[in-house]
Design an enzyme around this catalytic site. Structure first.
Site, mmCIF file in Angstrom:
data_model
loop_
_atom_site.group_PDB
_atom_site.id
_atom_site.type_symbol
_atom_site.label_atom_id
_atom_site.label_comp_id
_atom_site.label_asym_id
_atom_site.label_seq_id
_atom_site.Cartn_x
_atom_site.Cartn_y
_atom_site.Cartn_z
ATOM 1 N N LEU A 45 0.873 -1.170 0.000
ATOM 2 C CA LEU A 45 0.000 0.000 0.000
ATOM 3 C C LEU A 45 0.911 1.221 0.000
ATOM 4 C CD1 LEU A 45 -2.790 -0.763 2.646
ATOM 5 C CD2 LEU A 45 -3.128 -0.370 0.195
ATOM 6 N N ASP A 46 0.562 2.232 -0.784
ATOM 7 C CA ASP A 46 1.340 3.465 -0.802
ATOM 8 C C ASP A 46 1.336 4.111 0.579
ATOM 9 O OD1 ASP A 46 1.850 3.203 -3.511
ATOM 10 O OD2 ASP A 46 0.118 4.406 -4.110
ATOM 11 N N PRO A 47 2.362 4.920 0.895
ATOM 12 C CA PRO A 47 2.364 5.613 2.199
ATOM 13 C C PRO A 47 1.109 6.437 2.458
ATOM 14 C CG PRO A 47 4.539 5.749 1.201
ATOM 15 C CD PRO A 47 3.638 5.117 0.167
ATOM 16 N N LEU A 48 0.510 7.010 1.401
ATOM 17 C CA LEU A 48 -0.691 7.830 1.585
ATOM 18 C C LEU A 48 -1.963 6.997 1.674
ATOM 19 C CD1 LEU A 48 -0.021 10.905 -0.730
ATOM 20 C CD2 LEU A 48 0.255 10.710 1.738
ATOM 21 N N ALA A 49 -1.848 5.672 1.583
ATOM 22 C CA ALA A 49 -3.008 4.789 1.695
ATOM 23 C C ALA A 49 -3.069 4.181 3.089
ATOM 24 C CB ALA A 49 -2.937 3.679 0.652
#
Length: 305
Positions: A45-49
């Site tokens: 998962l992306d850091p912003l997710a």
């Protein structure tokens, strides 16, 4: 808290990944808190997710790659009218355009081509590797990145909320689908551009209604002792709940224990399955061929219950 010792823990932790951490940072933090000697995650998962990140410890790491290919669901927030270098909030704005007068019919016409088996171009800022180097590394160096398109599956894509130029979407998709790319393609179909401003993973098959654990939950449990921590870890068979169970008798257990294929008979249902020995021990992720022969895909070295 005293220094934690690492030991063999075999199972799956359904982590609610917090905002701002990479998947590997979240994994390593959780692994240290639990005290697991070995761990892996089932897809970044992306850091912003935020949201569900299944973590596999010990022998469960043997099915991490298999779970990576599972169906997933997300809630996504998409801002219309601007594109960015990364297709999300992290990047710089590349272009802004006016947003058309939106109505349900216009939005549906833009969403319809993005459902089903579609061709998608992943973001240049992604973990896909070319010549062993992640694309995001090349992009951050300022190198020109040629991202090949790929076919992906989008099973469900619909609007669940709208406020001004921001849409909230429910997305169900297969492995390899980038929700950031769906946002970009939706913006292109509407003629105004778009980027992702929020993303939460809701579930990963077979964990369709997950009871997620936060890092703060783990920290609180770690203050109490090892038992509450280990209670957060599901058994490996939780990751096999959506496939058939094959129960072997004593003779079949011995055959499989020697690494040999096991004839189950013509009536055995073909396909992947979880395999249990006569002592109740989970032995393998297996596959039954059309001829009724069971073969091991991944074997587990677990103690008897």
């Amino acid at each position: 808290m005293s220094r934690r010792t690492f030991h063999d823990i075999h199972g799956i932790l359904l982590l609610d990944k917090p905002l701002g951490l990479s998947s590997n940072q979240a994994l390593q933090t959780a692994r240290r808190l639990v005290g697991a000697a070995k761990g892996g995650h089932t897809g970044s998962l992306d850091p912003l997710a935020t949201g569900l990140l299944p973590l596999c410890f010990g022998e469960a790491t043997k099915i991490a790659g298999w779970l990576l290919g599972s169906r997933k669901a997300y809630e996504a927030e998409v801002k219309l009218g601007a594109t960015t270098t990364t297709a999300d909030l992290e990047g710089d704005i590349v272009e802004t355009r006016p947003v058309p007068e939106l109505d349900d019919a216009l939005i549906e016409a833009a969403l319809a081509p993005l459902r089903g088996r579609i061709t998608q171009v992943p973001p240049a800022y992604s973990a896909i590797k070319q010549d062993g180097v992640p694309l995001y590394v090349r992009a951050r160096r300022g190198e020109a990145v040629d991202v090949p398109s790929r076919e992906v599956d989008v099973y469900r894509l619909e609007v669940i909320g709208r406020a001004g130029d921001t849409l909230r979407l429910h997305v169900e998709c297969g492995s390899g689908t980038y929700v950031r790319s769906l946002a970009v393609d939706l913006g292109a179909n509407l003629g105004c551009g778009a980027h992702l401003t929020g993303l939460r993973r809701l579930w990963v098959e077979p964990f369709m209604a997950p009871a997620m654990v936060t890092l703060d939950d783990l920290r609180a449990a770690a203050e109490t002792g090892p038992d509450p921590l280990e209670a957060c870890v599901l058994p490996i068979d939780a990751g096999l709940a959506h496939i058939p169970r094959v129960q072997l008798d004593a003779a079949q257990t011995r055959v499989l224990g020697f690494g040999q294929p096991v004839p189950l008979g013509a009536g055995a249902a073909p396909g992947r399955c979880g395999v249990w020995g006569d002592d109740g021990r989970l032995m393998a992720l297996g596959e039954v061929g059309p001829e009724g022969i069971l073969r091991v895909l991944r074997g587990f070295n677990l103690p008897a219950p």
